[in-house]
Design an enzyme around this catalytic site. Sequence first.
Site, PDB file in Angstrom:
ATOM      1  N   ILE A 124       0.935  -1.080  -0.020  1.00 45.79           N
ATOM      2  CA  ILE A 124      -0.084   0.134  -0.064  1.00 45.79           C
ATOM      3  C   ILE A 124       0.891   1.241  -0.066  1.00 45.79           C
ATOM      4  CG2 ILE A 124      -1.753   1.274   1.175  1.00 45.79           C
ATOM      5  CD1 ILE A 124      -2.600  -1.616   2.484  1.00 45.79           C
ATOM      6  N   GLU A 125       0.852   1.934  -1.167  1.00 42.96           N
ATOM      7  CA  GLU A 125       1.677   3.126  -1.244  1.00 42.96           C
ATOM      8  C   GLU A 125       1.253   4.595  -0.734  1.00 42.96           C
ATOM      9  OE1 GLU A 125       3.639   2.799  -5.205  1.00 42.96           O
ATOM     10  OE2 GLU A 125       4.746   1.225  -4.695  1.00 42.96           O
ATOM     11  N   CYS A 131       4.925  -2.480   2.760  1.00 46.04           N
ATOM     12  CA  CYS A 131       5.016  -4.029   1.937  1.00 46.04           C
ATOM     13  C   CYS A 131       3.971  -4.840   2.228  1.00 46.04           C
ATOM     14  CB  CYS A 131       6.387  -4.503   2.075  1.00 46.04           C
ATOM     15  SG  CYS A 131       7.951  -3.607   1.799  1.00 46.04           S
ATOM     16  N   GLU A 181       4.151  -8.001   2.912  1.00 42.86           N
ATOM     17  CA  GLU A 181       4.597  -9.106   3.849  1.00 42.86           C
ATOM     18  C   GLU A 181       4.364  -8.514   5.237  1.00 42.86           C
ATOM     19  OE1 GLU A 181       6.414  -7.959   1.166  1.00 42.86           O
ATOM     20  OE2 GLU A 181       7.843  -9.353   0.691  1.00 42.86           O
ATOM     21  N   CYS A 228      11.921  -7.458   1.296  1.00 43.03           N
ATOM     22  CA  CYS A 228      13.053  -6.302   1.574  1.00 43.03           C
ATOM     23  C   CYS A 228      13.629  -6.624   2.922  1.00 43.03           C
ATOM     24  CB  CYS A 228      12.400  -4.934   1.585  1.00 43.03           C
ATOM     25  SG  CYS A 228      11.463  -4.566   2.953  1.00 43.03           S
ATOM     26  N   CYS A 230      11.425  -6.123   6.088  1.00 40.95           N
ATOM     27  CA  CYS A 230      10.269  -7.210   6.214  1.00 40.95           C
ATOM     28  C   CYS A 230      11.040  -8.534   6.573  1.00 40.95           C
ATOM     29  CB  CYS A 230       9.759  -7.504   4.777  1.00 40.95           C
ATOM     30  SG  CYS A 230       8.442  -6.285   4.532  1.00 40.95           S
TER      31      CYS A 230
HETATM   32  N1  THU Z   1       7.472  -4.224  -2.064  1.00 41.81           N
HETATM   33  C1  THU Z   1       6.809  -5.314  -1.209  1.00 41.81           C
HETATM   34  O1  THU Z   1       5.687  -5.109  -0.963  1.00 41.81           O
HETATM   35  N2  THU Z   1       7.535  -6.191  -0.851  1.00 41.81           N
HETATM   36  C2  THU Z   1       8.827  -6.679  -0.991  1.00 41.81           C
HETATM   37  O2  THU Z   1       9.352  -7.466  -0.772  1.00 41.81           O
HETATM   38  C3  THU Z   1       9.506  -5.530  -1.998  1.00 41.81           C
HETATM   39  C4  THU Z   1       8.797  -4.091  -2.193  1.00 41.81           C
HETATM   40  C5  THU Z   1       6.624  -2.980  -2.307  1.00 41.81           C
HETATM   41  C6  THU Z   1       6.790  -1.499  -1.735  1.00 41.81           C
HETATM   42  C7  THU Z   1       6.659  -0.707  -2.888  1.00 41.81           C
HETATM   43  O3  THU Z   1       5.064  -0.441  -2.784  1.00 41.81           O
HETATM   44  C8  THU Z   1       6.939  -1.431  -4.058  1.00 41.81           C
HETATM   45  O4  THU Z   1       7.112  -2.831  -3.987  1.00 41.81           O
HETATM   46  C9  THU Z   1       8.325  -1.102  -4.783  1.00 41.81           C
HETATM   47  O5  THU Z   1       9.284  -1.142  -3.965  1.00 41.81           O
END
Ligand code: THU
Length: 132
Positions: A41-42, A51, A53, A88, A91
């Site tokens: 969710i950005e 993220c 996860e 990442c 997470c």
């Molecule tokens: N993102 C995740 O949801 N999980 C990950 O393991 C890596 C990155 C998301 C964060 C952001 O919304 C987009 O992917 C690009 O980084």
Amino acid sequence: MEKLIKAAMQARLKSYAPYSGFNVGAAVLTADGRIFTGCNIENAAFSPTVCAERVAVFSAVAAGCREFSAIAVAGGKTGEELDFAYPCGVCRQVLNEFCNKNFKIIVVKSETEYKEHTLAELLPHGFEGNIL
Ligand code: THU
């Protein structure tokens, strides 16, 4: 694991990622067999972004679950096929808070193509709260 992978792919459909154009879904399996899902969710301010996860794990914890056996992660650019998307560092550290070294992390390219790792492999020497 098929059910967990499908749940992660389904959760990805809810992803809100207008800034990166990268959609991620995650599904975490609890020790008692329940599945909790999350998506990334950005936010326009960027740093509040979360993220998939963490959304999945935090929603499980908020429901009273703190023991997990596996997580499936499905990520890829909007409108394109999935690519192997690894959790990442933040997470991985969150997973380290609740999961043991043998916790499974499954990165998904398709329902039949996926890679399995342990948390120990992806986060060697993670910070441990018990030294505080
Ligand atoms: N993102 C995740 O949801 N999980 C990950 O393991 C890596 C990155 C998301 C964060 C952001 O919304 C987009 O992917 C690009 O980084």
